[in-house]
Design a protein around this motif. Structure first.
Motif, mmCIF file in Angstrom:
data_model
loop_
_atom_site.group_PDB
_atom_site.id
_atom_site.type_symbol
_atom_site.label_atom_id
_atom_site.label_comp_id
_atom_site.label_asym_id
_atom_site.label_seq_id
_atom_site.Cartn_x
_atom_site.Cartn_y
_atom_site.Cartn_z
ATOM 1 N N GLY A 46 -5.731 -1.980 -5.199
ATOM 2 C CA GLY A 46 -7.065 -1.723 -5.730
ATOM 3 C C GLY A 46 -7.904 -2.960 -5.946
ATOM 4 N N ALA B 173 5.105 8.350 -10.312
ATOM 5 C CA ALA B 173 4.950 7.070 -9.626
ATOM 6 C C ALA B 173 5.398 5.935 -10.545
ATOM 7 C CB ALA B 173 3.499 6.861 -9.211
ATOM 8 N N CYS C 1 1.251 -5.414 -9.974
ATOM 9 C CA CYS C 1 1.991 -4.249 -9.500
ATOM 10 C C CYS C 1 1.397 -3.795 -8.169
ATOM 11 C CB CYS C 1 1.949 -3.119 -10.525
ATOM 12 S SG CYS C 1 0.323 -2.346 -10.740
ATOM 13 N N ASN C 2 2.133 -2.938 -7.470
ATOM 14 C CA ASN C 2 1.671 -2.503 -6.150
ATOM 15 C C ASN C 2 0.326 -1.791 -6.213
ATOM 16 O OD1 ASN C 2 2.900 -0.474 -7.579
ATOM 17 N ND2 ASN C 2 4.202 0.269 -5.931
ATOM 18 N N ARG C 3 0.069 -1.008 -7.260
ATOM 19 C CA ARG C 3 -1.195 -0.281 -7.355
ATOM 20 C C ARG C 3 -2.364 -1.235 -7.564
ATOM 21 N NH1 ARG C 3 -2.093 4.760 -11.447
ATOM 22 N NH2 ARG C 3 -0.536 5.666 -10.052
ATOM 23 N N CYS C 4 -2.217 -2.214 -8.419
ATOM 24 C CA CYS C 4 -3.313 -3.152 -8.682
ATOM 25 C C CYS C 4 -3.577 -4.060 -7.490
ATOM 26 C CB CYS C 4 -3.015 -3.989 -9.925
ATOM 27 S SG CYS C 4 -3.122 -3.051 -11.472
ATOM 28 N N SER D 259 6.039 1.614 -11.021
ATOM 29 C CA SER D 259 5.468 0.347 -10.568
ATOM 30 C C SER D 259 6.501 -0.510 -9.843
ATOM 31 C CB SER D 259 4.920 -0.433 -11.766
ATOM 32 O OG SER D 259 5.999 -0.831 -12.604
ATOM 33 N N ASP E 27 0.372 9.188 -13.861
ATOM 34 C CA ASP E 27 1.221 9.779 -12.833
ATOM 35 C C ASP E 27 2.668 9.412 -13.133
ATOM 36 O OD1 ASP E 27 2.450 10.785 -10.622
ATOM 37 O OD2 ASP E 27 1.325 9.630 -9.148
ATOM 38 N N TYR F 25 3.495 5.123 -14.369
ATOM 39 C CA TYR F 25 2.079 4.994 -14.696
ATOM 40 C C TYR F 25 1.659 6.137 -15.622
ATOM 41 C CZ TYR F 25 1.696 1.486 -11.020
ATOM 42 O OH TYR F 25 1.849 0.354 -10.265
ATOM 43 N N ASP G 70 0.856 -1.191 0.000
ATOM 44 C CA ASP G 70 0.000 0.000 0.000
ATOM 45 C C ASP G 70 0.893 1.242 0.000
ATOM 46 O OD1 ASP G 70 -1.757 2.055 0.431
ATOM 47 O OD2 ASP G 70 -2.871 1.066 2.024
ATOM 48 N N PRO G 71 1.151 1.832 -1.174
ATOM 49 C CA PRO G 71 2.064 2.971 -1.278
ATOM 50 C C PRO G 71 1.622 4.200 -0.481
ATOM 51 C CG PRO G 71 1.643 2.019 -3.442
ATOM 52 C CD PRO G 71 0.666 1.396 -2.498
ATOM 53 N N SER G 72 0.361 4.242 -0.049
ATOM 54 C CA SER G 72 -0.095 5.393 0.729
ATOM 55 C C SER G 72 0.451 5.368 2.156
ATOM 56 C CB SER G 72 -1.629 5.432 0.777
ATOM 57 O OG SER G 72 -2.148 4.349 1.541
#
Length: 212
Positions: free
Chosen positions: A149, A117, A143-146, A119, A114, A111, A53-55
């Motif tokens: 999500g 950012a 990837c970390n984003r997928c 991946s 963005d 991405y 979770d990059p946040s």
């Protein structure tokens, strides 16, 4: 490990963030308490770091999902999932062509929405519904984003088979060719359709008038 599990459930709460400092302060004097917390992942507990979770800050964790009640007699002694070793991880990455199987991005690429950012590929576990009605967990590159999500995403081969049966022989042959290449080429009409879908409504009106 059992004490950490109860603390997460009773004090932190599912969905909430806690820090390494909070964990260590709560269990002051407990040897390797960080490792005891990580052991919960072998019992279907999901505790994310900033890798998943990059946040999150590097010092933070998010308690995402409660797993088996390890505080009950005998439960904490059984491992349900093993960690993905380096050899297995490399094999999955090679099999998936070092691409996220959800969005198609490669490792370290920016991405589209963005550029700041980039991946980071990792191995995710996904529930797959098989044609015979059973389910199993399979490994896939994401990837970390997928991963963030699509935590609850699954794959359904029964639905895939049902949709496949509606295709004509020509469509099945075309799909088979894409599968063999693990890629699909788009003709000019399809490319223009993709561009059209991204246009604002006034621009779409103008685009439609150009075609007529």
């Amino acid at each position: 490990m059992k004490r950490v599990a109860l603390w997460l459930v009773q004090e932190v709460g599912v969905g909430n963030v806690f820090t390494k400092e909070q964990l260590r302060t709560t269990f002051d004097g407990v040897s390797q308490v960080d490792r005891r917390m990580r052991d919960l992942r072998d019992h279907e507990w999901q505790i994310d770091t900033n890798r998943e979770d990059p946040s999150l800050d590097p010092r933070e964790h998010r308690f995402v999902q409660q797993g088996l009640p390890v505080w009950q007699p005998g439960v904490g002694n059984r491992k349900t999932t093993g960690s993905v070793g380096a050899v297995q991880r490399r094999a999955v990455l090679v099999r998936d062509n070092y691409l996220c199987r959800t969005c198609g991005i490669g490792n370290g690429e920016a991405y589209a929405d963005d550029s700041a950012a980039t991946s980071q590929l990792d191995i995710a576990r996904r529930q797959v519904s098989l044609p015979d009605g059973s389910t199993e967990v399979q490994l896939v590159t994401e990837c970390n984003r997928c991963r963030v999500g699509g935590r609850d995403a699954g794959s359904d081969l029964r639905a895939f088979k049902a949709a496949l049966e509606t295709l004509s022989a020509y469509e099945r042959k075309m799909l088979s060719a894409w599968m063999e290449q693990d890629a699909r080429s788009f003709n000019e009409v399809e490319k223009l359709w993709g561009v059209y879908r991204t246009l604002p409504e006034p621009a779409r009106d103008q685009a439609r008038s150009m075609v007529q």
